[in-house]
Design a protein around this motif. Sequence first.
Motif, PDB file in Angstrom:
ATOM      1  N   ASN A 577       0.783  -1.092   0.088  1.00 14.94           N
ATOM      2  CA  ASN A 577      -0.091  -0.051  -0.008  1.00 14.94           C
ATOM      3  C   ASN A 577       0.766   1.430  -0.207  1.00 14.94           C
ATOM      4  O   ASN A 577       0.376   2.213  -0.569  1.00 14.94           O
ATOM      5  N   ARG A 620       2.606  11.061   6.817  1.00 16.84           N
ATOM      6  CA  ARG A 620       1.780   9.920   6.163  1.00 16.84           C
ATOM      7  C   ARG A 620       2.101   8.777   6.894  1.00 16.84           C
ATOM      8  O   ARG A 620       3.319   8.482   7.329  1.00 16.84           O
ATOM      9  N   VAL A 622       1.166   4.503   6.858  1.00 19.63           N
ATOM     10  CA  VAL A 622       0.419   3.329   5.979  1.00 19.63           C
ATOM     11  C   VAL A 622       0.383   2.324   7.103  1.00 19.63           C
ATOM     12  O   VAL A 622       1.393   1.825   7.398  1.00 19.63           O
ATOM     13  N   ARG A 637     -10.384   0.978  12.339  1.00 18.45           N
ATOM     14  CA  ARG A 637      -9.672   2.055  11.817  1.00 18.45           C
ATOM     15  C   ARG A 637      -9.589   3.162  12.642  1.00 18.45           C
ATOM     16  O   ARG A 637      -8.370   3.889  12.821  1.00 18.45           O
ATOM     17  N   ARG A 681      -1.163  12.098   7.725  1.00 16.29           N
ATOM     18  CA  ARG A 681      -2.392  11.440   6.944  1.00 16.29           C
ATOM     19  C   ARG A 681      -2.189   9.892   7.536  1.00 16.29           C
ATOM     20  O   ARG A 681      -1.174   9.343   7.462  1.00 16.29           O
ATOM     21  N   GLU A 683      -3.467   5.826   6.713  1.00  8.10           N
ATOM     22  CA  GLU A 683      -4.403   5.054   5.714  1.00  8.10           C
ATOM     23  C   GLU A 683      -4.079   3.769   6.209  1.00  8.10           C
ATOM     24  O   GLU A 683      -3.104   3.060   6.741  1.00  8.10           O
ATOM     25  N   ASP A 685      -5.340  -0.504   6.512  1.00  7.49           N
ATOM     26  CA  ASP A 685      -5.989  -1.502   5.741  1.00  7.49           C
ATOM     27  C   ASP A 685      -6.006  -2.754   6.515  1.00  7.49           C
ATOM     28  O   ASP A 685      -5.020  -2.889   7.502  1.00  7.49           O
TER      29      ASP A 685
END
Lengths: 731, 161
Positions: A577, A620, A622, A637, A681, A683, A685
């Motif tokens: 990702n 960021r 991930v 999340r 940020r 993200e 998954d």
Amino acid sequence: MKTQMENQMENMAAQNPSRRKFLKESTALMGGLVIGFYLPIKSGRAYAADAPPKLVYPPNAFIRIAADDSITIVVNKSEMGQGVYTSLPMLIAEELEADWSRIRVESAPVAAVYNHTGFGMQMTGGSSSIPSSWEQLRQVGASGRILLIRAAAQQWGVPEGECHAENSQVIHAGSGKKLSYGKLADAAAKLPLPDNVALKSPKDFKLIGKATKRLDTPAKINGSAQFGLDVYLPGMLTVLIARSPVFGGKVKRFDATEARKLPGVQGVYQVPTGIAVAASGFWPAKTARDLLEIEWDEGPGAALSTPKMRAEYLELAKQPGAIARKDGDTVQGFKAAHKSISAEYEIPYLAHAAMEPLNVVVDLKPDHCSIWTGTQMQTMDHAMAAKTAGLKPEQVEIHTTFLGGGFGRRANPRSDFVVEAVQVAMAVAQPVKVVWTREDDTRGGNYRPMWSDHIEAGIAKDGKPLAWKHTLVGQSIVADTSFEAFMTHNGVDATSVEGAATLPYVIPNLQVELHSPKNAVPVQWWRSVGHSHTAFVVETMIDELAHLAGKDPVAYRLGILPADSRYRGVLQLAAKNAGWGKKKLPAGHAYGVAVHKSFDSYVAEIAEVSLENGKIRVHRVVAAVDCGMVINPDGVRQQIEGGIVYGLSAALHGAITLENGRVMQSNFHDYAPLRFSEMPRVEVDIVASGELPTGIGEPGTPPIAPAVANAVFTLTGKRLRRMPFDQESFA
Amino acid sequence: MISLIINGKTTKVDADPNTPLLWVLRDHLQLTGTKYGCGIAQCGACTVHLDGRAVRSCVTPVSMASGKQVTTIEGLAETALGKTVQAAWQEVDVPQCGYCQSGQIMAATALLKENLHPSESEITAAMDGILCRCGTYNRIRAAIQKVAKHPLLAEQSGGAK
């Protein structure tokens, strides 16, 4: 915590072989279906426990169905942001076939029926709410459904097998007859509980696994959600306490003449923890407290200073400690190693710093004590309150409010804040609300321990690790508490070494040793407990080995993880990702990676970092998580996002330090959580999995500090081995 | 006695004029949606509107609020904008523990009242003073960005102002 806890639970189960005891009670109350029972479930993992004999159950344990078809779920875990007021009702509603739009939530009173199925007491912690309730609450829901169907079938005079439940209704397939749960609840409540309760196959889940909006959001956006600080009783006084500036200090003498003169002040009392000022509200109490003159007998705590403690810890790290893990022979391993490195790590004390400072409301009568507070540890607090007040347990009740953050602080093994508030209530003889100011909360101890670590590691010619010796120095959070007996074995508190003694990499010669010095600073679990520091030291050192071996950090980890390891899945997902090794990052940006398992869940995080004006900037993150089956994906999340922010606050800024026994930080200007402008940020998954659900409140926290530190190394060539990182300069 | 206009209603309170507005709201009026977090304007949990502007009620003496319009989270839904901000918060499911959210919502509404289409950096600047320990910042940003386009805002007469 888990490994030790698991062992303990398995031992308990082995000692008492009774398997499935249904202790049940079914009582009609207020026209609703009432199911009260305790299900000792062996779920195949940690949360096996047997019902203590002769429990007394409240009549309405988990479900109340009203005539208007509204369904109240009584939740036995504390809502501190982690979403249990949504995810736990989802477990019940799934099997109950309830209309989700009619579900509401109530917090459970203190009773044995609400005990954690694994820990044997009513508490919220260890990222265990879902795993420990997974079987139990689905059984509760399924039992309810069966009884409602049975009641309808009896009423219609049809076989149960011809009826099914859907959306809070029982439907007879042949005739199309329908009855709503509200109309069946009375009859269902009179039926005996079913003996056999089959649970749905995951493929039939309608609610579980679906992103579901939190049930507590409406109250939290209009100001109506009630936190402990929001409880007001008639005639209640607000109490602030002047506590010793040094841990363990006692009042020698005090003068409250000026304080007592202040309008609104009702009285000034000496209590075991200090001098309590009772007033008509916070402001007069605070103003009067500032006027107190107190002389303290500071005791040995006054000798504590961080630099001196650090030097002692680092010295201890060179000495042999209690063995937490020993594989192979590290001496021979280092002799055979192609290359070796060693490093020292410095990790500070951390305050939990929940947004809502600690507070407790107590209404103490001669034969009764009512307590309102946001606690994570009801059973202990309840018992300690009764003992303190000299009352019988049944004379004490605790109302659990919303918690304005918990992070472990509101699960104190000594029930410190509750005991103190009861002591105040005994002195004041009026309902009291004891409020900790932000400064009291920051300086009040019960911190994540300070740690010093030493790691020596050697690699073979092929780059793979051959020897690893890790020595940890830090206080045991369970020392001198009732948890010590079953969490500490052979001098090793399992929570001290979790994540270090349990590292997943294949290393043939491995030794982990522990020193647990004692001092006057009270310490406690802090979101992710031992993992909050072990992930940092282990995952930065593994990164060093990757570089020493000349390998890519992701590929290196994959090369030394066992073939069947669940670490691999999250590591590969995060790498994919993030575009690890492929994506071209902006100039001056770099990735760092870390992967860690805690509370049985696996999380990999890749941080994209740059330096701005000599400061670390995380752009960021991930994240990939494997927490088994997911109840509420959006809740997962949220928890990973939150776990990252909590860990990043600590990594960049968090430190509690001492000088002459005094805590040097006091409020958010010098103990600084991450701010909006620093937020990366994120993200998230989630690995699709059919495994049993595992923890999610804490596992997002551990990997972020090493991921950021590893990125900083790529950017600067400098290894970060001291937390927080903002003490380093990157000129 | 100090006279206050809170959420459109005039009230009188008997408090020392130096008492922070926060404690008058909470201890005198039991308007508990406004939270105490730090007492020194570091965390923003106590944010309310004074004549439409976001202020930290923990460092605002009640005497300064006298004669001005005080809006708290309890009165926010009385305007179309306030209602829309809450709706956006609901749709993004922003809160976790929820303790800081009154302050977040009050700060966001004050921003949007002046500037319905804030840029990323304007949002950051307006929200940087409000701490959240649960890590809801990205959701707060997403919720703020929803407000201008939200059907609820257009639906209600009067619009944003």
